[in-house]
Design an enzyme around this catalytic site. Structure first.
Site, PDB file in Angstrom:
ATOM      1  N   GLY A   1       0.811  12.207  54.095  1.00  0.00           N
ATOM      2  CA  GLY A   1       1.690  13.501  54.534  1.00  0.00           C
ATOM      3  C   GLY A   1       3.036  12.998  54.894  1.00  0.00           C
ATOM      4  O   GLY A   1       3.548  13.785  55.234  1.00  0.00           O
TER       5      GLY A   1
ATOM      6  N   PRO B   1      -0.468   7.328  51.590  1.00  0.00           N
ATOM      7  CA  PRO B   1       0.584   7.895  51.247  1.00  0.00           C
ATOM      8  C   PRO B   1       0.616   8.397  49.725  1.00  0.00           C
ATOM      9  O   PRO B   1       0.065   7.407  49.061  1.00  0.00           O
ATOM     10  CB  PRO B   1       1.864   7.295  51.635  1.00  0.00           C
ATOM     11  CG  PRO B   1       1.252   5.659  51.283  1.00  0.00           C
ATOM     12  CD  PRO B   1      -0.130   5.993  51.850  1.00  0.00           C
TER      13      PRO B   1
ATOM     14  N   ARG C   1       4.629  24.495  42.887  1.00  0.00           N
ATOM     15  CA  ARG C   1       5.243  24.315  44.154  1.00  0.00           C
ATOM     16  C   ARG C   1       6.036  25.314  44.942  1.00  0.00           C
ATOM     17  O   ARG C   1       5.780  25.746  46.102  1.00  0.00           O
ATOM     18  CB  ARG C   1       5.628  22.838  44.643  1.00  0.00           C
ATOM     19  CG  ARG C   1       4.533  21.950  44.376  1.00  0.00           C
ATOM     20  CD  ARG C   1       4.711  20.566  44.819  1.00  0.00           C
ATOM     21  NE  ARG C   1       4.516  20.510  46.203  1.00  0.00           N
ATOM     22  CZ  ARG C   1       5.646  20.595  47.085  1.00  0.00           C
ATOM     23  NH1 ARG C   1       6.740  20.663  46.577  1.00  0.00           N
ATOM     24  NH2 ARG C   1       5.331  20.517  48.431  1.00  0.00           N
TER      25      ARG C   1
ATOM     26  N   CYS D   1       4.970  34.973  32.286  1.00  0.00           N
ATOM     27  CA  CYS D   1       5.112  36.384  32.374  1.00  0.00           C
ATOM     28  C   CYS D   1       4.680  36.809  33.868  1.00  0.00           C
ATOM     29  O   CYS D   1       3.643  37.285  34.280  1.00  0.00           O
ATOM     30  CB  CYS D   1       3.998  37.136  31.776  1.00  0.00           C
ATOM     31  SG  CYS D   1       4.260  37.027  29.758  1.00  0.00           S
TER      32      CYS D   1
ATOM     33  N   TYR E   1       2.351  16.102  43.080  1.00  0.00           N
ATOM     34  CA  TYR E   1       1.911  17.441  42.836  1.00  0.00           C
ATOM     35  C   TYR E   1       2.526  18.455  41.840  1.00  0.00           C
ATOM     36  O   TYR E   1       2.369  19.603  42.069  1.00  0.00           O
ATOM     37  CB  TYR E   1       1.954  18.087  44.423  1.00  0.00           C
ATOM     38  CG  TYR E   1       1.201  17.164  45.094  1.00  0.00           C
ATOM     39  CD1 TYR E   1      -0.413  17.121  45.352  1.00  0.00           C
ATOM     40  CD2 TYR E   1       1.601  16.562  46.270  1.00  0.00           C
ATOM     41  CE1 TYR E   1      -0.881  16.241  46.064  1.00  0.00           C
ATOM     42  CE2 TYR E   1       1.222  15.711  47.211  1.00  0.00           C
ATOM     43  CZ  TYR E   1      -0.105  15.602  47.105  1.00  0.00           C
ATOM     44  OH  TYR E   1      -0.858  14.632  48.075  1.00  0.00           O
TER      45      TYR E   1
HETATM   46  N1  LLP Z   1      -5.087  11.557  52.449  1.00  0.00           N
HETATM   47  C1  LLP Z   1      -5.714  12.901  52.469  1.00  0.00           C
HETATM   48  C2  LLP Z   1      -6.911  12.792  53.136  1.00  0.00           C
HETATM   49  C3  LLP Z   1      -5.140  13.954  51.995  1.00  0.00           C
HETATM   50  O1  LLP Z   1      -5.765  15.430  52.152  1.00  0.00           O
HETATM   51  C4  LLP Z   1      -4.025  13.944  51.477  1.00  0.00           C
HETATM   52  C5  LLP Z   1      -3.345  15.237  50.810  1.00  0.00           C
HETATM   53  C6  LLP Z   1      -3.069  12.680  51.276  1.00  0.00           C
HETATM   54  C7  LLP Z   1      -3.797  11.477  51.880  1.00  0.00           C
HETATM   55  C8  LLP Z   1      -1.923  12.673  50.571  1.00  0.00           C
HETATM   56  O2  LLP Z   1      -1.025  13.288  51.334  1.00  0.00           O
HETATM   57  P1  LLP Z   1       0.633  13.192  50.959  1.00  0.00           P
HETATM   58  O3  LLP Z   1       1.056  11.693  51.444  1.00  0.00           O
HETATM   59  O4  LLP Z   1       0.596  12.921  49.473  1.00  0.00           O
HETATM   60  O5  LLP Z   1       1.421  13.948  51.597  1.00  0.00           O
HETATM   61  N2  LLP Z   1      -0.461  20.239  46.901  1.00  0.00           N
HETATM   62  C9  LLP Z   1       0.209  19.934  48.182  1.00  0.00           C
HETATM   63  C10 LLP Z   1      -0.143  18.853  49.117  1.00  0.00           C
HETATM   64  C11 LLP Z   1      -1.489  18.869  49.277  1.00  0.00           C
HETATM   65  C12 LLP Z   1      -2.079  17.508  50.037  1.00  0.00           C
HETATM   66  C13 LLP Z   1      -3.399  17.597  50.117  1.00  0.00           C
HETATM   67  N3  LLP Z   1      -4.025  16.236  50.708  1.00  0.00           N
HETATM   68  C14 LLP Z   1       1.853  20.046  47.754  1.00  0.00           C
HETATM   69  O6  LLP Z   1       1.949  20.101  46.729  1.00  0.00           O
HETATM   70  O7  LLP Z   1       2.750  19.849  48.790  1.00  0.00           O
END
Ligand code: LLP
Length: 463
Positions: free
Chosen positions: A278, A321, A360, A391, A421
């Site tokens: 996150g 991450p 996004r 469209c 993403y």
């Molecule tokens: N670990 C778990 C359990 C997760 O659910 C996620 C993301 C991550 C790690 C990785 O998160 P990151 O470091 O990439 O933020 N599609 C959305 C983001 C959804 C994330 C879901 N889980 C977007 O495009 O912002």
């Protein structure tokens, strides 16, 4: 009136008012290193290059739209996370952000582990040679086939997400005559986005088992009783695009509280804690993400302090991450097709991709930057909205940005920070052909995910 913003977008509480846009940048030709991959620069003739190759040549060879990923940058970011956390912690790259076999190989070589959340991601990881014991398997509704495949492969951990799954994984592991290492994902009542977090007593969401009401403690009790499971830790993931560690502080406090309860009730000190992913990146020059070493230091201190307070041995920390590693390393290259000035409003610039290669903006109201990359220009800035060819009027790639007023069809423009993403959430809407991912490294470019073809589309349509 505020524009609606999805929590996963870069802005959450800090929502821009409708119609807001910041002042044009001082120099439209400048490339802010915060949002562009490390090896991106302008060559002397004004064309942008990545990994030593200019985008005009890349467009010629690979077509547009296309994602270009800077391999050196990816490896450097992966290494920075690995080094920041050292040998007493593990970094699991979250494959959902973007996964391909080449990426798996880079991660393997750089010493990272991998978090997968579907049978497809697991298959990709295994087929590219990631050792199974370095894979963590996530998901709130893993099928029994997926669980069986993961257990048979010998994945290092399965993250249990529900009471049913505790029983299911235990049963399958026993059937296969093994003991599966597992963590339990708990919801700690913390939701964090950007600079904000909200701490509540309970969570209204599909993931994990709530700490509230003793549910997580009950899940631990059950997992400890089952022969098929070796419970090694507790997992928590609090949100997306987070710039501040205070939400992790509350999460760690609550997870360590559970570890203490487990020790007191069962005499067991669980050896692992996973704080999820996150961590935020810069999509525009306004974003200020923190460096991996600052995050590692803060998270380690928080966990150690909480454990000292609870008189627990500090568990091994892991993090997941995704965006923070791959996000900044890629850009999407588009060709401008049509330009439509709307008097007194803005100019619509249509490109040859859109919501099928970057959902996004439409989905989360995410913000992006954009630049003219096939040449420089001294023309005045014009306020634009970069839109796709789908469209749908919500087919927006960049809601508000400035491009030079002499922009013309045939120019190449690029949207940075699309590594996470975008390809992984790409669709075939309007039967769009999903763009390729091209890795660029030290003067060489190679396709790591090829462009879809009409043949690919028709192969699935069996008539
Ligand atoms: N670990 C778990 C359990 C997760 O659910 C996620 C993301 C991550 C790690 C990785 O998160 P990151 O470091 O990439 O933020 N599609 C959305 C983001 C959804 C994330 C879901 N889980 C977007 O495009 O912002």
């Amino acid at each position: 009136m505020s524009r609606s913003a999805h929590p996963a977008g870069p802005r959450h509480a800090d929502v821009l008012p409708e119609g807001h846009y910041s002042a044009p940048p001082a120099d439209l030709n400048a490339l802010d290193p915060k949002v562009w991959a490390q090896t991106v620069s302008r060559t002397q003739d004004g064309v942008v290059s990545v990994g030593g190759l200019d985008v005009k040549a890349l467009a010629e060879e690979f077509g547009t739209p296309a994602y270009f990923i800077d391999e050196a940058d990816f490896r450097a970011r992966a290494r920075a996370w690995r080094t920041a956390f050292g040998h007493d912690a593990d970094v699991f790259y979250a494959g959902k952000a973007f996964l391909s076999r080449a990426v798996v190989q880079w991660l393997h070589e750089e010493g990272l582990n991998l978090d997968v959340c579907s049978g497809g991601e697991l298959a990709t990881a295994l087929s590219a040679g990631m050792p199974a014991d370095r894979i963590a398997y996530h998901g709130n509704n893993k099928s029994t086939d997926e669980i069986r495949t993961a257990v048979e492969a010998g994945v290092g951990r399965i993250v249990l997400d529900s009471f049913q799954e505790i029983a299911r994984v235990a049963h399958i592991a026993q059937e296969l005559g093994t003991r599966q290492r597992v963590q339990i994902r708990v919801t700690v009542g913390v939701e964090a986005h950007t600079h904000e977090f909200i701490a509540t007593a309970h969570e209204d969401q599909k993931f994990g088992i709530p700490l509230a009401g003793g549910q997580a403690a009950e899940a631990v009790r059950r997992a400890l009783q089952l022969d098929g499971l070796e419970l090694v830790g507790i997992h928590s993931h609090i949100g997306s695009q987070i710039f501040d560690t205070s939400g992790f502080e509350v999460a760690a406090h609550r997870v360590v509280g559970l570890l203490k309860e487990i020790r007191d009730e069962h005499g067991v000190e669980l050896p692992e804690i996973d704080l999820g992913g996150g961590l935020g990146i810069a999509y525009t020059s306004d974003d200020d993400p923190r460096e991996p070493h600052e995050i590692a230091k803060a998270l380690t201190e928080i966990v150690n302090r909480e454990c000292e307070g609870a008189k627990l041995r500090a568990p091994r920390i892991s993090v997941e991450p995704g965006r923070a590693i791959v996000g900044p390393t890629a850009f999407t290259l588009y060709e401008v097709g049509t330009i439509k000035p709307l008097a007194g409003l803005r100019t619509y610039v249509s490109v040859d991709g859109g919501m099928s290669d970057n959902i996004r903006t439409a989905l989360y109201d995410a913000e992006y930057s954009v630049a003219l990359v096939s040449r420089t220009s001294d023309a005045e800035p014009m306020l634009v909205r970069v839109v796709g060819k789908h469209c749908e009027s919500g087919d927006i790639v960049v809601r508000d940005a400035f491009l030079p007023a002499d922009l013309a069809p045939g120019d190449l423009i690029a949207v940075p920070a699309t590594g996470a993403y975008c390809r992984s959430m790409a669709s075939n809407y309007n039967h769009a052909l999903r763009p390729p991912v091209v890795a660029v490294h030290e003067g060489r470019a190679r396709v790591i995910v090829r462009r879809e073809t009409e043949e690919d589309l028709l192969r699935l349509d069996v008539g």
